[in-house]
Structure formats: structure tokens, C-alpha cells
Design a protein around this motif. Structure first.
Motif, PDB file in Angstrom:
ATOM      1  N   ARG A 104       0.833  -1.214   0.000  1.00  7.87           N
ATOM      2  CA  ARG A 104       0.000   0.000   0.000  1.00  7.87           C
ATOM      3  C   ARG A 104       0.862   1.256   0.000  1.00  7.87           C
ATOM      4  NH1 ARG A 104      -2.959  -2.951   3.639  1.00  7.87           N
ATOM      5  NH2 ARG A 104      -2.109  -1.806   5.442  1.00  7.87           N
ATOM      6  N   ILE A 105       1.906   1.274   0.800  1.00  9.95           N
ATOM      7  CA  ILE A 105       2.804   2.441   0.865  1.00  9.95           C
ATOM      8  C   ILE A 105       3.481   2.659  -0.487  1.00  9.95           C
ATOM      9  CG2 ILE A 105       4.948   3.306   1.891  1.00  9.95           C
ATOM     10  CD1 ILE A 105       4.033   1.891   4.516  1.00  9.95           C
ATOM     11  N   ALA A 106       3.969   1.581  -1.096  1.00 11.13           N
ATOM     12  CA  ALA A 106       4.652   1.698  -2.391  1.00 11.13           C
ATOM     13  C   ALA A 106       3.692   2.174  -3.472  1.00 11.13           C
ATOM     14  CB  ALA A 106       5.270   0.357  -2.770  1.00 11.13           C
ATOM     15  N   GLU A 107       2.463   1.634  -3.478  1.00 10.86           N
ATOM     16  CA  GLU A 107       1.490   2.050  -4.474  1.00 10.86           C
ATOM     17  C   GLU A 107       1.086   3.511  -4.275  1.00 10.86           C
ATOM     18  OE1 GLU A 107      -1.509  -0.942  -3.951  1.00 10.86           O
ATOM     19  OE2 GLU A 107      -0.566  -2.279  -5.428  1.00 10.86           O
ATOM     20  N   ALA A 108       0.945   3.948  -3.009  1.00 11.17           N
ATOM     21  CA  ALA A 108       0.604   5.336  -2.724  1.00 11.17           C
ATOM     22  C   ALA A 108       1.735   6.258  -3.162  1.00 11.17           C
ATOM     23  CB  ALA A 108       0.317   5.518  -1.239  1.00 11.17           C
ATOM     24  N   ALA A 109       2.981   5.850  -2.903  1.00 12.31           N
ATOM     25  CA  ALA A 109       4.137   6.660  -3.321  1.00 12.31           C
ATOM     26  C   ALA A 109       4.190   6.767  -4.836  1.00 12.31           C
ATOM     27  CB  ALA A 109       5.415   6.049  -2.766  1.00 12.31           C
ATOM     28  N   ARG A 111       1.611   6.576  -6.924  1.00 15.92           N
ATOM     29  CA  ARG A 111       0.513   7.460  -7.351  1.00 15.92           C
ATOM     30  C   ARG A 111       0.887   8.925  -7.095  1.00 15.92           C
ATOM     31  NH1 ARG A 111      -2.610   3.551  -4.910  1.00 15.92           N
ATOM     32  NH2 ARG A 111      -2.812   4.794  -3.027  1.00 15.92           N
ATOM     33  N   ASP A 112       1.483   9.175  -5.945  1.00 17.01           N
ATOM     34  CA  ASP A 112       1.878  10.563  -5.593  1.00 17.01           C
ATOM     35  C   ASP A 112       2.954  11.090  -6.548  1.00 17.01           C
ATOM     36  OD1 ASP A 112       0.085  10.481  -3.544  1.00 17.01           O
ATOM     37  OD2 ASP A 112       1.590  10.194  -1.956  1.00 17.01           O
ATOM     38  N   SER A 113       3.850  10.210  -6.981  1.00 15.13           N
ATOM     39  CA  SER A 113       4.928  10.667  -7.871  1.00 15.13           C
ATOM     40  C   SER A 113       4.406  10.980  -9.269  1.00 15.13           C
ATOM     41  CB  SER A 113       6.047   9.614  -7.940  1.00 15.13           C
ATOM     42  OG  SER A 113       5.594   8.455  -8.624  1.00 15.13           O
ATOM     43  N   ARG A 114       3.294  10.384  -9.654  1.00 10.13           N
ATOM     44  CA  ARG A 114       2.686  10.664 -10.960  1.00 10.13           C
ATOM     45  C   ARG A 114       1.880  11.957 -10.942  1.00 10.13           C
ATOM     46  NH1 ARG A 114      -0.011   4.919 -12.193  1.00 10.13           N
ATOM     47  NH2 ARG A 114       1.827   3.651 -11.779  1.00 10.13           N
ATOM     48  N   SER A 115       1.441  12.351  -9.777  1.00  7.03           N
ATOM     49  CA  SER A 115       0.553  13.534  -9.670  1.00  7.03           C
ATOM     50  C   SER A 115       1.298  14.830  -9.819  1.00  7.03           C
ATOM     51  CB  SER A 115      -0.144  13.543  -8.311  1.00  7.03           C
ATOM     52  OG  SER A 115      -0.868  12.367  -8.132  1.00  7.03           O
TER      53      SER A 115
END
Length: 115
Positions: A104-109, A111-115
Motif C-alpha cells: 500500500r505504501i509503495a502504491e501510494a508513493a 501514485r503521488d509521484s505521478r501527480s
């Protein structure tokens, strides 16, 4: 887990570490019960070695013995195996939870890096 339960699990794991003892448990499970002499006939070790292995299995709570006349018959006891399996399942579940958190942390990171 209590110290007593840890000790029981440790005893089971030590007992199961030896391939001859695992083979003895397989034979006992398949045949219901057997004597040390019967087990020695099916294993590549002496009767004396079988008796020593049975003592380790008995101390770990993996076999029980019953005297019938002059014979001692051994059978598998499942309680110690069940307790060890429960400990292993709890350990696996803990690791699954940890890995899910990391995911979950890796997927959130990501997603955040794409934003």
C-alpha cells in the motif's frame, strides 16, 4: 506466545528437523501404530536408533506409547503438530499483513509521484 508454548514449538521443530524422525511419523500416521521393531524393519537404522528417535518424538509430544504385554506400541499425537501449525499460520499472517502494508505504501508513493 507464552514461554511454555515457545518451548513446545521449539521441541517439535527440533524433532522434525531430522529426516528419519519425519519418516517415522509418516509410517506411524500411515499404519496407526507400530513397535520400535516394526519401524526398524522399514527404516535404514537399527532398532536402538529407532528407540532413541522415538524418545525425541515423545519428548516433543509427537508420539504416545502404550504397553501391550511385552510390546510398546507408538502412535502419532496430533496436538503438538496442531500447536506448531497454528504458530506458523499466525507468523505467516503477520508477514502477510506487513507485506500488504508495504505494498500500500509503495502504491501510494507511486501514485503521488505521478501527480
Amino acid at each position: 506466545m507464552t514461554d511454555e508454548r515457545h518451548g513446545a514449538v521449539d521441541s517439535v521443530l527440533v524433532a522434525l528437523a531430522d529426516p528419519t524422525r519425519r519418516q517415522m511419523l509418516d509410517l506411524l500416521a500411515a499404519h496407526g501404530e507400530a513397535t520400535a521393531t516394526t519401524l526398524a524393519e522399514r527404516l535404514p537404522v537399527s532398532r536402538q536408533a529407532v528407540v532413541k528417535h522415538l524418545a525425541v518424538l515423545d519428548a516433543a509430544g509427537l508420539v504416545s506409547s502404550t504397553r501391550v504385554g511385552r510390546e510398546v506400541r507408538y502412535a502419532v499425537r496430533s496436538a503438538a503438530l496442531d500447536a506448531t501449525a497454528q504458530w506458523m499460520a499466525a507468523l505467516a499472517a503477520d508477514w502477510d499483513r506487513r507485506l500488504a502494508t508495504i505494498k500500500r505504501i509503495a502504491e501510494a508513493a507511486e501514485r503521488d509521484s505521478r501527480s
